[in-house]
Design an enzyme around this catalytic site. Structure first.
Site: not given
Length: 504
Positions: A210-213, A284
């Site tokens: 995701n964006a943060q990861e 998910d």
């Protein structure tokens, strides 16, 4: 792995059923949890503290984390095996029961006496989440990790795909990575992990940060106004190297998703806006649908488009939910009557413009959708906020292309184009050029493919007359509808395409 779907592009309402018929076997390995959604009314505050009292009315439970990915896969028609850790507690028993009832094979769900089943319980008052209560084992014992790794070979045997869901609980530490490496051969591997560097030596086929990861992997900080997709496209080599993956699909919440590959290719989807704050697990759902489509043989870009649609379905629902085959087909089928009339389109665009949105208009026959079309429409969307696609009517297409065109009638073409996440509105025009529509809508930007020049376009004076901007977009060479139709007819033995072949 099914080979029968590999030639499909575009999103048709019958596609989810075809995927369910393919029914690939997928093993999900990862951090399982039980989600609880407890809701009620708030009419008073408690005496002991300035805290609201929720009079409980409903208690709903759903598998979460990796178990939610497994539930979505099963709902979309895959055969699913679940591998994870639970404890000998009520939450573990409830989780196993919910998975089994959905048709998920739970033989690989290992129960250990020193493990607490991970739970996330949310308390909702009215329409607001008031509190979340989490419980888990900080670090699973080594014995539990050994048992989990020992269960992996049987769970993975015969699978078409493996999905690894690592949310950092520690359940996937120990020898599991080494065992998976030995069992990996010939299987699609999709990794959805908080820390993808841990799994880079496995050489995943797909990773879905995701964006943060993604920001952590690249040591970046996304500011509110950052063009995240543009920044990630520039950093594609670094991101692919950091993950060791053949392809990255970064999920960017409100900004949709971005596919990055080693050949420099990109593909973008756009999310359907939602204000609902109680939805959980859309990521998910995206991973589940993406995996199912790839395991069934769909092209990666089509799989990404379809997964975006599945995520859009669940993000509009409260709680932890799944997207089923029927849900996906119904959502795609809603685009069947996708084309707006002139008056309805004018009202919609007036509303968008009043909200400060930049309007982009493009047009074409879009008869048999192919990569050139989707690349071109993605570029057009990036020029503004709202993309309107005007399709030549059947009569207009015949005058332009010849008596044997279009292959697909306007209603079908509109439904397929409208299903693309980059497209906001579709309309049909019957004139030989879209000049009357341009003069009516007055788009901020009028876009055409790069096989034209401004001087060649009859529309240029109409756009310039009201101060609009003309944009000539990159042309994807070697991708034309005429060439695609020629291949289809050659395969089917001349004449019209075989019945039931859907968009190419």
């Amino acid at each position: 792995m099914s080979a029968g779907l590999s030639g499909i592009s575009g999103l048709a309402a019958w596609l989810p059923e075809r995927l369910a018929e393919a029914a690939p076997l997928v093993t999900v390995v990862g951090d399982v949890m039980l989600d609880g959604w407890f809701s009620g009314r708030i009419d008073r505050f408690c005496r002991e503290a300035p805290a609201p009292v929720v009079d409980m009315a409903h208690r709903d439970y759903a598998p979460g984390g990796a178990a939610n990915t497994a539930m979505n896969l099963a709902a979309l028609g895959a055969k699913v095996r679940m591998v994870g850790l639970v404890g000998p507690d009520d939450a573990g028993s409830r989780l196993r029961g919910l998975l089994s009832a959905a048709g998920v094979d739970t033989a690989g769900l290992i129960e250990h006496p020193d493990v607490l089943t991970t739970t996330k319980y949310r308390v909702i008052g009215g329409d607001q989440i008031m509190l979340r209560m989490d419980e888990s084992t900080p670090r699973p014992p080594a014995e539990a990790l050994q048992q989990l790794a020992a269960a992996l070979p049987d769970a993975v045997a015969g699978s078409d795909a493996v999905v690894l869901c690592d949310y950092g609980s520690g359940a996937l530490e120990g020898p599991l990575a080494d065992v998976l490496h030995l069992q990996r051969e010939g299987k699609l591997l999709v990794v959805d992990a908080h820390d993808l560097r841990r799994w880079r030596t496995l050489g995943p086929d797909l990773v879905t940060p995701n964006a943060q990861e993604t920001a952590r992997l690249l040591e970046l900080a996304f500011e509110p106004e950052t063009d995240r997709a543009g920044l990630l496209a520039e950093a594609a080599p670094d991101l692919l190297a950091a993950t060791g993956a053949r392809a990255v699909v970064s999920t960017l919440d409100r900004d949709g998703t971005l596919l990055l590959t080693h050949d420099g290719g990109t593909h973008r989807t756009w999310a359907s806006p939602v204000s609902e704050k109680q939805a959980s697990g859309a990521g998910d759902t995206f991973v589940a649908c993406l995996t199912l489509a790839r395991a069934a043989g769909l092209p990666l870009t089509t799989s990404q488009d379809l997964a975006q649609v599945a995520a859009d379905v669940v993000v509009h629902r409260p709680g932890t939910s799944v997207c089923s085959t029927a849900d996906l087909a119904g959502h795609l089928g809603a685009f069947t009557e996708a084309a707006l009339g002139a008056d309805e389109l004018a009202r919609a665009i007036a509303t968008e413009r009043a909200a400060g949105k930049r309007i982009v208009l493009t047009n074409g026959c879009f008869d048999v959708l192919h990569r050139g079309h989707t690349s071109y429409l993605t570029q057009a969307k990036q020029l503004g906020d709202v993309l309107v696609v005007a399709l030549n009517s059947d009569a207009s297409a015949r005058r332009l292309k010849g008596p044997d065109r279009p292959i697909n009638p306007a209603a079908d073409r509109a439904g397929v184009v409208a299903a693309l996440s980059c497209v906001d509105y579709v309309t049909v025009f019957d004139t030989d050029t879209p000049i009357p529509l341009i003069e009516s809508l007055r788009p901020d930007i009028y876009a055409k493919g790069g096989d034209y020049s401004a001087q060649m376009l009859a529309e240029t004076p109409a756009v310039e007359a009201y101060g609009g901007q003309l944009a000539i977009l990159d042309y994807v060479s070697d991708h034309s509808t005429t060439a695609v139709v020629r291949r289809i007819r050659a395969q089917d033995g001349a004449g019209e395409p075989a019945a039931g072949t859907g968009p190419a």
